[in-house]
Every structure is written in C-alpha cells, then in structure tokens.
Design a protein around this motif. Structure first.
Motif, PDB file in Angstrom:
ATOM      1  N   UNK A  27      22.022  11.565  47.810  1.00 11.49           N
ATOM      2  CA  UNK A  27      21.412  11.272  46.514  1.00 11.49           C
ATOM      3  C   UNK A  27      21.233   9.776  46.321  1.00 11.49           C
ATOM      4  N   UNK A  28      20.164   9.406  45.652  1.00  9.79           N
ATOM      5  CA  UNK A  28      19.916   7.999  45.335  1.00  9.79           C
ATOM      6  C   UNK A  28      19.970   7.755  43.829  1.00  9.79           C
ATOM      7  N   UNK A  29      20.336   8.764  43.076  1.00  8.57           N
ATOM      8  CA  UNK A  29      20.429   8.624  41.617  1.00  8.57           C
ATOM      9  C   UNK A  29      21.891   8.565  41.188  1.00  8.57           C
ATOM     10  N   UNK A  30      22.203   7.532  40.415  1.00 13.51           N
ATOM     11  CA  UNK A  30      23.588   7.300  40.023  1.00 13.51           C
ATOM     12  C   UNK A  30      24.128   8.440  39.173  1.00 13.51           C
ATOM     13  N   UNK A  31      23.290   8.993  38.289  1.00 13.32           N
ATOM     14  CA  UNK A  31      23.749  10.096  37.443  1.00 13.32           C
ATOM     15  C   UNK A  31      24.190  11.293  38.272  1.00 13.32           C
ATOM     16  N   UNK A  32      23.384  11.646  39.283  1.00 16.13           N
ATOM     17  CA  UNK A  32      23.738  12.757  40.167  1.00 16.13           C
ATOM     18  C   UNK A  32      24.999  12.450  40.955  1.00 16.13           C
ATOM     19  N   UNK A  33      25.131  11.207  41.382  1.00 16.21           N
ATOM     20  CA  UNK A  33      26.305  10.809  42.157  1.00 16.21           C
ATOM     21  C   UNK A  33      27.583  10.959  41.344  1.00 16.21           C
ATOM     22  N   UNK A  34      27.526  10.572  40.068  1.00 20.71           N
ATOM     23  CA  UNK A  34      28.687  10.722  39.189  1.00 20.71           C
ATOM     24  C   UNK A  34      29.015  12.199  38.984  1.00 20.71           C
ATOM     25  N   UNK A  35      27.973  13.034  38.822  1.00 23.27           N
ATOM     26  CA  UNK A  35      28.194  14.480  38.680  1.00 23.27           C
ATOM     27  C   UNK A  35      28.846  15.057  39.932  1.00 23.27           C
ATOM     28  N   UNK A  36      28.399  14.631  41.094  1.00 20.39           N
ATOM     29  CA  UNK A  36      28.992  15.103  42.348  1.00 20.39           C
ATOM     30  C   UNK A  36      30.463  14.714  42.434  1.00 20.39           C
TER      31      UNK A  36
END
Length: 219
Positions: A27-36
């Motif tokens: 992922x390159x999106x910070x929001x998705x990374x935090x969710x992961x």
C-alpha cells in the motif's frame, strides 16, 4: 486434542499477521497502512488471549488488554491525527517499487523459515510456525523502515518489528515478566510520539515528511 485446537488457531492467526505485514508493503496510502497495523495488532491480541486462556497466565490477559487499547485504538488514532495535521494521505514513491518489495519480502520469508525450521521441531510451544512467522514479520518491518521515505511510514515499520518480536516471545516463552511488558509498551508509545513530533517538524521545515531531505543537509 485441546492443545492441537489452540495450536491450529494460533497458527492461523500468525499466518494472518504475516499476510497483513506483506499487504502493508503493497500500500502507498497512509490511511490504509494505519488500518493494516490496527488489524495486525488486533490479531496479535487474539493470539495473546488464546495463549492466556490455555496457559492460565493472568498477566497475559493484561498484555492482551494493553495491546487492544494502545495498539488497536490509541496509536492508530495518534498516527491518523498526525497524518491529518501534516496533510499526509499518500506515500510518495517508495525507494523500492511494489513488485520488487514483494520479491524481497518473499525472499525474507523463505530465509526466516530456513533459519527457523531446525528450531521449530525442538520448541515445545503452542504455535508450531510462530517462530518463523515472527522472524519474517521482524524482517518485513525492518525492510519497511529502510525502503520508505516518509517518517510516519517508517514508524509503522518500527511498530511491525515490535509486533513481530512480541509474537515470538508470546508463543515461545508465553510472554515476558509483566514489568518488562509494561516497559516495552511504554517505550513503544514514547517512540511513536517522538516520531510523530519528528514528522511534524520535518513537515514544518521542508513542507514535506520525506526523510530523504535529511541526507542533503551539510555543515
């Protein structure tokens, strides 16, 4: 029979943690990374619960609760707050592209299993593959720290490393002494807060959180 059931549940959860670690690399999106990361920590808390239930170690229940509160709720909320504060949503192009990162992750997982295989048979633990999985997660977290440019994504890599180490200690030795676990959680919180402030200051100075700017600084 009961031990086999718990072992299977923990092994499935550990593999899920590994898949989430690999997914974080893509992922390159910070929001998705935090969710992961929040899901990663939630699965770790589930593992802690089953280990506590099987071993009847009450202090692991405390560890499970701390993981839920701090890593599933507090730290992700702080990361999202910092992300909104510096107006960061998308990660710039990582140093290593997504296909290359996946190949490197596959190689690290293979190496981790190669190193752990001689030891897994001799370990009398609930999670038969957890040692290899925890080592894989540590390596993937370290790779994220070195292959991403922004300070916040590097901080998530640090958190993945900590989760991997915690998974290993939890399933191999059934946790550390409670005072040590409190110290580790405290250190993680302090590290995340410092990295958040660090990212904010970089953004104020360079109008970006790309840490590669720091390499250009000269006396």
């Amino acid at each position: 029979m009961e031990e086999i059931l718990y072992e299977n549940i923990i092994d499935v959860c550990a593999i899920l943690m590994l898949l989430l670690s690999v997914l974080s690399i893509t992922t390159t999106r910070m929001g998705k990374l935090v969710q992961h990361f929040a899901l990663h920590s939630l699965v770790l808390a589930v593992i802690a619960f089953f280990v506590a239930f099987y071993t009847k170690n009450w202090h692991i229940y405390i560890t499970c609760a701390l993981t839920l509160v701090l890593k599933v709720v507090v730290i992700p909320k702080f990361l999202k707050y910092t992300m909104n504060k510096i107006n960061m949503e998308r990660e710039i192009e990582p140093i290593v592209g997504i296909p290359g990162s996946l190949l490197i992750c596959a190689a690290m997982i293979f190496i981790a299993y190669l190193v752990a295989e001689p030891l897994m048979g001799s370990l009398d633990t609930l999670g038969g593959t957890c040692f290899a999985v925890s080592l894989s997660i540590v390596l993937i977290g370290m790779f994220m720290m070195t292959s991403r440019r922004k300070a916040l994504t590097e901080s998530v890599g640090l958190l993945l490393v900590e989760n991997g180490l915690f998974l290993g200690t939890l399933t191999i030795s059934y946790g550390m002494p409670l005072i040590v676990e409190f110290g580790v959680f405290f250190d993680v919180i302090i590290a995340v807060v410092i990295l958040g402030i660090f990212a904010y200051r970089i953004n104020r100075t360079f109008n970006s959180v790309d840490t590669s700017f720091l390499r250009r600084l000269k006396d």
